[in-house]
Design a protein around this motif. Structure first.
Motif, mmCIF file in Angstrom:
data_model
loop_
_atom_site.group_PDB
_atom_site.id
_atom_site.type_symbol
_atom_site.label_atom_id
_atom_site.label_comp_id
_atom_site.label_asym_id
_atom_site.label_seq_id
_atom_site.Cartn_x
_atom_site.Cartn_y
_atom_site.Cartn_z
ATOM 1 N N LYS A 248 0.732 -1.195 -0.024
ATOM 2 C CA LYS A 248 -0.049 -0.074 0.121
ATOM 3 C C LYS A 248 0.908 1.298 0.025
ATOM 4 C CE LYS A 248 -3.878 -2.115 0.161
ATOM 5 N NZ LYS A 248 -4.908 -1.966 -1.079
ATOM 6 N N ARG A 249 0.663 2.020 -0.999
ATOM 7 C CA ARG A 249 1.594 3.268 -1.306
ATOM 8 C C ARG A 249 0.293 4.551 -1.646
ATOM 9 N NH1 ARG A 249 4.628 0.495 1.121
ATOM 10 N NH2 ARG A 249 6.814 0.231 0.569
ATOM 11 N N THR A 250 0.546 5.560 -1.379
ATOM 12 C CA THR A 250 -0.152 6.728 -2.159
ATOM 13 C C THR A 250 0.902 7.096 -3.401
ATOM 14 O OG1 THR A 250 -1.311 7.323 -0.169
ATOM 15 C CG2 THR A 250 -1.363 8.994 -1.863
ATOM 16 N N ARG A 252 1.730 9.488 -6.302
ATOM 17 C CA ARG A 252 1.483 10.873 -6.967
ATOM 18 C C ARG A 252 2.361 11.144 -8.245
ATOM 19 N NH1 ARG A 252 2.835 15.083 -3.182
ATOM 20 N NH2 ARG A 252 2.046 16.553 -4.646
ATOM 21 N N ARG A 293 -5.821 11.515 -13.851
ATOM 22 C CA ARG A 293 -6.130 11.461 -12.443
ATOM 23 C C ARG A 293 -5.165 12.041 -11.747
ATOM 24 N NH1 ARG A 293 -8.628 6.618 -10.904
ATOM 25 N NH2 ARG A 293 -8.263 7.283 -8.814
ATOM 26 N N VAL A 295 -1.857 12.492 -11.833
ATOM 27 C CA VAL A 295 -0.602 11.727 -11.645
ATOM 28 C C VAL A 295 0.622 12.611 -12.287
ATOM 29 C CG1 VAL A 295 0.771 9.763 -11.626
ATOM 30 C CG2 VAL A 295 -1.520 9.449 -10.869
ATOM 31 N N THR A 342 8.470 7.931 -1.586
ATOM 32 C CA THR A 342 7.371 7.172 -1.055
ATOM 33 C C THR A 342 6.248 7.329 -2.186
ATOM 34 O OG1 THR A 342 6.442 8.125 0.457
ATOM 35 C CG2 THR A 342 7.891 6.269 1.117
ATOM 36 N N GLU A 343 6.118 8.514 -2.787
ATOM 37 C CA GLU A 343 4.989 8.763 -3.607
ATOM 38 C C GLU A 343 5.393 8.645 -5.396
ATOM 39 O OE1 GLU A 343 2.898 12.275 -0.983
ATOM 40 O OE2 GLU A 343 4.502 12.682 -2.477
ATOM 41 N N GLU A 401 -6.009 0.968 -6.101
ATOM 42 C CA GLU A 401 -6.426 2.393 -5.299
ATOM 43 C C GLU A 401 -5.390 2.950 -4.728
ATOM 44 O OE1 GLU A 401 -9.593 1.367 -2.681
ATOM 45 O OE2 GLU A 401 -11.074 0.903 -4.215
ATOM 46 N N LEU A 402 -4.369 3.194 -5.492
ATOM 47 C CA LEU A 402 -2.922 3.572 -4.921
ATOM 48 C C LEU A 402 -2.709 4.990 -5.370
ATOM 49 C CD1 LEU A 402 -0.516 0.493 -5.583
ATOM 50 C CD2 LEU A 402 -2.019 1.175 -3.606
ATOM 51 N N ILE A 403 -3.529 5.588 -6.360
ATOM 52 C CA ILE A 403 -3.264 6.882 -6.837
ATOM 53 C C ILE A 403 -3.723 7.940 -5.721
ATOM 54 C CG2 ILE A 403 -3.866 8.453 -8.742
ATOM 55 C CD1 ILE A 403 -4.338 6.154 -10.339
ATOM 56 N N GLY A 404 -2.833 8.858 -5.381
ATOM 57 C CA GLY A 404 -3.361 9.880 -4.419
ATOM 58 C C GLY A 404 -3.641 11.064 -5.152
#
Length: 404
Positions: A248-250, A252, A293, A295, A342-343, A401-404
């Motif tokens: 799990k990561r967010t 960007r 989205r 990114v 991490t993003e 669902e990892l896109i912040g």
């Protein structure tokens, strides 16, 4: 670093600390290197770590190994590494000895012993967080000292007597054969999940350390010890393991190499010296979807070629090319765009991508990437470079669902 979560209480006044330990030796006689081998894009040790991390009960995940390669992969997936001494790493050393050593190391690191130890095996690649939770829940609710995952087994087991004749162990072969529905239910250990209360385990040094309960689970009876087992696991994964697990990561930002990622790593050279490459329209759609989205996207390439800039302009991606040392360049772009490491998700295919792949929160390698790039990737893609690899990344980031 191990994933830390709120610890779960099994009563109103007492808080249980539950940790998972995954023993993973470097030496494997039946299938060398199996613990870091990729099954459907995820190494075996990574699969075990991810399952434990997602458990509702487990607060910390540790991997015990004598192999620096295994420990590096385990840390990449979120576990804390425990270096196992050689004396406990040979083929005759018991799992219990590795677990006891790990508990002592954990006690030294944290200043206290956990209450419950969950022992998870890498060789059962389809273990789920829900199965881990079922075993721990049964241990706690039943007040047992140990619990284990089991599958119902209706097999007829035989033994060869000293005179060479066959004797039925689980049935009386001299009587009429029972129907399956008439048999008393029997269960076989999956070998995947065990849970023990730490004081009882340390006192007996056995995984079955007192009152023991079995927990029936629905799990494929696949344990990987040989090359033949691996073939079976791959066949099962193609049908039943379509949703690959990613930490799990967010995310960007998506950063990609060019040759071997946007292209199939081949070049057409015309007689005048100009070059042309082959790209995927499907990849372009994937990049467009991520950009819409929010990114941020960047092509980071070693090559100085107009085709790189042209493709970046077509996809509306930032571009840095003719970059021989990629990590400092990526760090400057990261700081300019106010991103944490991490993003960032990175897609690379060769040795000059390794530093960036290790630094970023997630990393992906196309299926035809260099072996070293595959070895450090969070996930090896099913698609090759220039043939849908970036579309696959786009879909993975979205579906998880990892896109912040």
């Amino acid at each position: 670093m191990a994933r830390r979560k709120a610890r779960r209480a099994n009563s109103a006044n007492f808080v249980m600390q539950v940790v998972a330990v995954i023993p993973a030796r470097g030496g494997s006689v039946g299938l060398p290197g199996k613990n870091t081998r990729y099954l459907n894009g995820v190494p075996l040790v990574g699969r075990a770590v991810l399952a434990a991390i997602e458990s509702k009960f487990v607060s910390d995940v540790y991997v015990s190994s004598d192999s620096s390669e295994i420990l590096e992969v385990a840390e990449r997936f979120g576990a804390t590494a425990i270096t196992r001494p050689p004396a406990l790493s040979n083929s005759t050393a018991s799992s219990e000895s590795a677990l006891i050593h790990a508990l002592r190391e954990i006690g030294g690191m944290t200043g206290t012993m956990p209450d419950v130890l969950v022992f998870i095996q890498c060789t059962s690649p389809f273990t789920t967080p829900e199965q881990i939770d079922a075993v721990v829940s049964e241990l706690l609710s039943r007040g047992a000292a140990s619990a284990f995952a089991a599958i119902e087994d209706h097999g007829f087991i035989w033994q060869v007597a000293s005179d060479g004749t066959a004797i039925g162990l689980t049935h009386n072969h001299a009587e009429p054969r029972q129907r399956r529905q008439d048999m008393i239910p029997r269960y076989r250990e999956t070998g995947a999940i065990y849970a023990v209360r730490v004081p009882e385990f340390l006192a007996t040094e056995q995984r079955f350390c007192g009152v023991t309960v079995l927990v029936p689970v629905a799990m494929p009876p696949i344990e990987i010890d040989t090359a033949e087992d691996w073939v079976i696991a791959e066949a099962y994964a193609e049908i039943h393991d379509l949703q690959r697990t990613i930490p799990k990561r967010t995310i960007r930002a998506l950063v990609t190499d060019f040759d071997g990622v946007h292209t199939d790593d081949r070049v057409l050279v015309n007689q005048d010296g100009t070059e042309a490459v082959r790209c995927s329209r499907s990849d372009g759609m994937g990049i467009e979807f991520l950009r819409n989205r929010g990114v941020k996207t960047l092509i980071l390439s070693r090559e100085k070629n107009p085709v790189v800039s042209a493709r970046a302009a077509k996809l509306q991606m930032d571009v840095l090319h003719h970059v021989h040392n990629k990590l400092p360049a990526l760090d400057a772009w990261r700081a300019e765009n106010r991103l944490e490491w991490t993003e960032i998700a990175y897609v690379g295919n060769d040795v000059n991508d390794l530093d960036c792949m290790k630094a970023c929160g997630l990393s992906f390698a196309p299926s035809d990437a260099h072996s070293e790039a595959k070895a450090v990737a969070t996930l090896v893609l099913g698609k090759a470079g220039g043939n849908g690899a970036l579309r696959e990344v786009s879909e993975l980031l979205t579906s998880h669902e990892l896109i912040g």
